[in-house]
Design a protein around this motif. Structure first.
Motif, short mmCIF file in Angstrom:
data_model
loop_
_atom_site.label_atom_id
_atom_site.label_comp_id
_atom_site.label_asym_id
_atom_site.label_seq_id
_atom_site.Cartn_x
_atom_site.Cartn_y
_atom_site.Cartn_z
N LEU A 199 0.81 -1.22 0.00
CA LEU A 199 0.00 0.00 0.00
C LEU A 199 0.85 1.27 0.00
CD1 LEU A 199 -2.93 -0.92 2.42
CD2 LEU A 199 -2.67 -1.33 -0.04
N GLY A 200 2.14 1.15 0.32
CA GLY A 200 3.01 2.33 0.29
C GLY A 200 3.06 2.99 -1.08
N THR A 201 2.83 2.21 -2.12
CA THR A 201 2.82 2.75 -3.48
C THR A 201 1.70 3.77 -3.65
OG1 THR A 201 3.73 0.68 -4.32
CG2 THR A 201 2.63 2.11 -5.93
N TYR A 202 0.64 3.66 -2.86
CA TYR A 202 -0.54 4.49 -3.05
C TYR A 202 -0.67 5.61 -2.01
CZ TYR A 202 -1.63 0.50 -5.96
OH TYR A 202 -1.56 -0.48 -6.92
N ARG A 203 0.40 5.85 -1.26
CA ARG A 203 0.31 6.90 -0.23
C ARG A 203 0.53 8.30 -0.79
NH1 ARG A 203 5.51 4.81 0.69
NH2 ARG A 203 7.17 6.36 0.62
N LEU A 204 1.00 8.38 -2.02
CA LEU A 204 1.28 9.68 -2.62
C LEU A 204 0.02 10.55 -2.65
CD1 LEU A 204 3.50 11.32 -4.01
CD2 LEU A 204 2.71 10.41 -6.20
N GLY A 205 0.13 11.75 -2.08
CA GLY A 205 -1.01 12.65 -2.04
C GLY A 205 -1.97 12.39 -0.89
N VAL A 206 -1.70 11.33 -0.10
CA VAL A 206 -2.60 10.98 1.00
C VAL A 206 -1.90 11.04 2.34
CG1 VAL A 206 -4.08 9.18 1.97
CG2 VAL A 206 -3.94 9.47 -0.51
N ASP A 207 -0.71 10.42 2.42
CA ASP A 207 -0.01 10.33 3.71
C ASP A 207 1.48 10.57 3.49
OD1 ASP A 207 0.40 9.86 6.44
OD2 ASP A 207 0.89 7.76 6.07
N THR A 230 -6.24 -2.09 9.13
CA THR A 230 -5.70 -1.43 7.93
C THR A 230 -4.74 -2.36 7.18
OG1 THR A 230 -3.89 -0.41 9.18
CG2 THR A 230 -5.93 0.88 8.92
N SER A 231 -4.85 -3.64 7.37
CA SER A 231 -3.95 -4.59 6.74
C SER A 231 -4.04 -4.50 5.22
CB SER A 231 -4.31 -6.02 7.19
OG SER A 231 -3.61 -6.98 6.42
N SER A 232 -2.90 -4.63 4.56
CA SER A 232 -2.88 -4.60 3.09
C SER A 232 -3.65 -5.78 2.50
CB SER A 232 -1.44 -4.61 2.58
OG SER A 232 -0.77 -5.78 2.99
N ALA A 233 -3.78 -6.87 3.27
CA ALA A 233 -4.53 -8.03 2.78
C ALA A 233 -5.99 -7.70 2.51
CB ALA A 233 -4.44 -9.18 3.79
N LEU A 234 -6.52 -6.66 3.16
CA LEU A 234 -7.89 -6.23 2.89
C LEU A 234 -8.03 -5.76 1.45
CD1 LEU A 234 -8.65 -4.19 6.15
CD2 LEU A 234 -9.40 -6.51 5.61
N VAL A 235 -6.99 -5.15 0.93
CA VAL A 235 -7.01 -4.62 -0.44
C VAL A 235 -6.84 -5.74 -1.46
CG1 VAL A 235 -5.78 -3.16 -2.08
CG2 VAL A 235 -6.18 -2.35 0.26
N TYR A 236 -5.94 -6.67 -1.17
CA TYR A 236 -5.58 -7.68 -2.16
C TYR A 236 -6.49 -8.92 -2.16
CZ TYR A 236 -1.40 -4.83 -2.54
OH TYR A 236 -0.55 -3.77 -2.73
N SER A 237 -7.15 -9.21 -1.04
CA SER A 237 -7.96 -10.43 -0.96
C SER A 237 -9.04 -10.52 -2.03
CB SER A 237 -8.56 -10.55 0.44
OG SER A 237 -7.55 -10.82 1.40
N PRO A 238 -9.83 -9.45 -2.29
CA PRO A 238 -10.85 -9.55 -3.34
C PRO A 238 -10.27 -9.77 -4.73
CG PRO A 238 -11.33 -7.72 -1.86
CD PRO A 238 -9.94 -8.18 -1.56
N HIS A 277 -3.19 5.38 8.17
CA HIS A 277 -3.30 4.20 7.31
C HIS A 277 -4.69 4.10 6.69
CE1 HIS A 277 0.25 1.94 9.45
NE2 HIS A 277 0.61 3.10 8.91
N THR A 278 -5.69 4.52 7.46
CA THR A 278 -7.07 4.44 6.96
C THR A 278 -7.27 5.36 5.76
OG1 THR A 278 -7.88 3.89 9.18
CG2 THR A 278 -9.51 4.65 7.60
N LYS A 279 -6.62 6.51 5.77
CA LYS A 279 -6.71 7.43 4.62
C LYS A 279 -6.27 6.74 3.34
CE LYS A 279 -5.96 11.76 7.19
NZ LYS A 279 -4.99 12.89 7.39
N ILE A 280 -5.21 5.96 3.42
CA ILE A 280 -4.72 5.23 2.25
C ILE A 280 -5.74 4.16 1.86
CG2 ILE A 280 -2.90 3.71 1.37
CD1 ILE A 280 -0.96 5.11 3.28
N LEU A 281 -6.25 3.45 2.85
CA LEU A 281 -7.18 2.35 2.60
C LEU A 281 -8.47 2.81 1.92
CD1 LEU A 281 -6.46 -0.55 3.45
CD2 LEU A 281 -8.10 -0.34 5.30
N LYS A 282 -8.91 4.00 2.25
CA LYS A 282 -10.20 4.49 1.73
C LYS A 282 -10.14 4.92 0.26
CE LYS A 282 -12.58 5.60 5.99
NZ LYS A 282 -13.29 6.59 6.84
N GLN A 283 -8.97 4.79 -0.35
CA GLN A 283 -8.87 5.03 -1.78
C GLN A 283 -9.40 3.85 -2.59
OE1 GLN A 283 -4.92 7.25 -2.86
NE2 GLN A 283 -4.47 5.79 -1.23
#
Length: 430
Positions: free
Chosen positions: A147-155, A374-382, A417-423
């Motif tokens: 998820l660090g790849t997607y923090r740009l502009g968020v965190d 805020t685990s990254s697995a929440l993003v990748y599991s689906p 971390h939640t800010k990143i996740l909500k993208q």
């Protein structure tokens, strides 16, 4: 200080690299940890890449990491592996360090002249490296690293670190000069005894090395990489990420490719995941809860998690399996989850093992849901199992934790971390 190099294609310095090993080097990969090594090894095998050089950047602060990378990389994958020592605190705004890294990276790119440079990161010294390679004609390619790849502009961390004034000196003096008895008792007399002189030197050093002063000094060197260091590098030629559309929004890309590293687990990862599924009889109707470690009150954490899980289990015959954090959980947290298992008659069940790839368990078991904070697995599991839904309890946790100092640090981290996740649109916040 150093570490042990024994593989025939591994080197400590530019000087040790045989000249013939630099011929036909088309691809230069840069990593700093074992997770990145795993990602780029899978990527190289997937794309059938040959004639590549691996650059491992490290600092003396943690020599166990480059040693682990050395011991684990596959010799047949790379022509050569170069270990490059960076100054300690390479991501700090220190002029001397930045100039040193700029010099080393220029030497590297001039000598190797790669057709393509692959990076997992885009900030600080990596931005300097990317800019140098881009100017010399290399294609610069981003490979997703969680998820660090997607923090740009968020965190993002702001390197505009504040004003250089007397308040800074006053703040830094608290643990230097003002600790001395001579300062406390005889400040007005300015008696320059040895202890006072030593602490004064410490204060001067702290002021000089402070981000506030360093950021001011940057302005004196307009023809340098200091401004590049302070800004994320966004001008990638190409990217390989799990969410190409989102990547396109954050970077100036010519081409954005879909690539999910978890789709190609190693044989050991697959076998261990299957073992866990069989041992605990995890079925597709079940859920996985991914525990994480934050600096928050453990009793409060357990109570909130318990309430969320019991609500999820209402009206069905599913089981929630608790996957503990790979870094050892606190005894109270582990005991609390075990107590939940007893109280619910096994509807909530603890997986005693923790050091396995949860994404592979999701892919093979096809559980109906993954729950976490805020685990990254929440993003990748689906992505790995289209029938799996991801649920985050981050908002519930933040709103129910008592707002006292013991929770402040943890709350700040969860919210960041939640800010990143909500993208991401594939997560339900409960």
């Amino acid at each position: 200080m150093t570490f042990n190099i024994y593989k025939h294609n591994a080197y400590y310095s530019f000087e040790e690299l045989p000249k013939d090993s630099l011929y036909n080097i088309a691809d230069l990969f840069v990593i700093s940890n074992l997770g990145q090594l795993k990602h780029i090894t899978g990527f190289i095998k997937n794309k059938g890449i040959t004639n590549s050089l691996l650059l491992v950047v490290y600092t003396e602060a943690n020599l166990a990491v480059p040693q682990a990378i050395h011991d684990n990389y596959e010799v047949s994958i790379f022509n050569s592996v170069l270990f490059l020592k960076l100054p300690n605190n390479p991501n700090s705004l220190l002029l001397k360090n930045i100039k040193k890294m700029e010099s080393d990276y220029k030497e590297l790119i001039y000598k190797v002249n790669p057709s393509r440079l692959y990076l997992n990161s885009f900030q600080y010294h990596y931005a300097i490296l990317a800019s140098i390679a881009k100017k010399l004609g290399s294609k610069v390619i981003l490979i997703e690293e969680g998820l660090g790849t997607y923090r740009l502009g968020v965190d993002e961390q702001d390197l505009n670190t504040g004003n250089l004034d007397f308040n800074l000196v006053k703040r830094l003096s608290k643990d230097t000069v003002s600790k001395t008895e001579i300062f406390k008792r005889t400040y007005k007399k300015y008696k320059l005894i040895k202890d006072f002189a030593i602490q004064s030197k410490r204060l001067i050093k702290k002021v000089y090395l402070s981000p506030e002063l360093q950021s001011k000094l940057v302005g004196f060197y307009p023809n340098s990489s200091f401004d590049i260091f302070c800004k994320p590098f966004v001008d990638f030629d190409e990217s390989y990420t799990s969410f190409p559309a989102l990547t396109n929004q954050k970077f100036n890309l010519e081409k954005s490719n879909y690539y999910l590293s978890f789709e190609e687990p190693t044989k050991d990862e697959s076998e261990y995941a299957s073992l866990i599924i069989r041992k605990y009889d995890i079925k597709s109707k079940d859920y996985l809860y991914l525990s994480q470690k934050f600096s928050i009150n453990r009793d409060e954490y357990l109570a909130i998690v318990k309430g969320c899980l019991l609500k999820l289990l209402e009206g069905n015959d599913s089981t929630v399996f608790i996957k503990l954090h790979p870094k050892q959980e606190h005894e109270l947290v582990l005991a609390g989850f075990i107590e939940m298992e007893k109280e619910t008659g096994g509807r909530i069940k603890v997986i005693q093992e923790s050091g396995f790839l949860i994404e592979e368990v999701v892919r093979v078991s096809k559980v109906q849901g993954v729950i976490g904070i805020t685990s990254s697995a929440l993003v990748y599991s689906p992505l790995l199992s289209p029938g799996c839904k991801s649920y985050s309890i981050a908002d519930t946790l933040v709103s129910n934790l008592i707002n006292h100092t013991r929770n402040t640090k943890g709350l700040d981290m969860i919210e960041a971390h939640t800010k990143i996740l909500k993208q991401f649109e594939n997560i339900y916040f409960i």
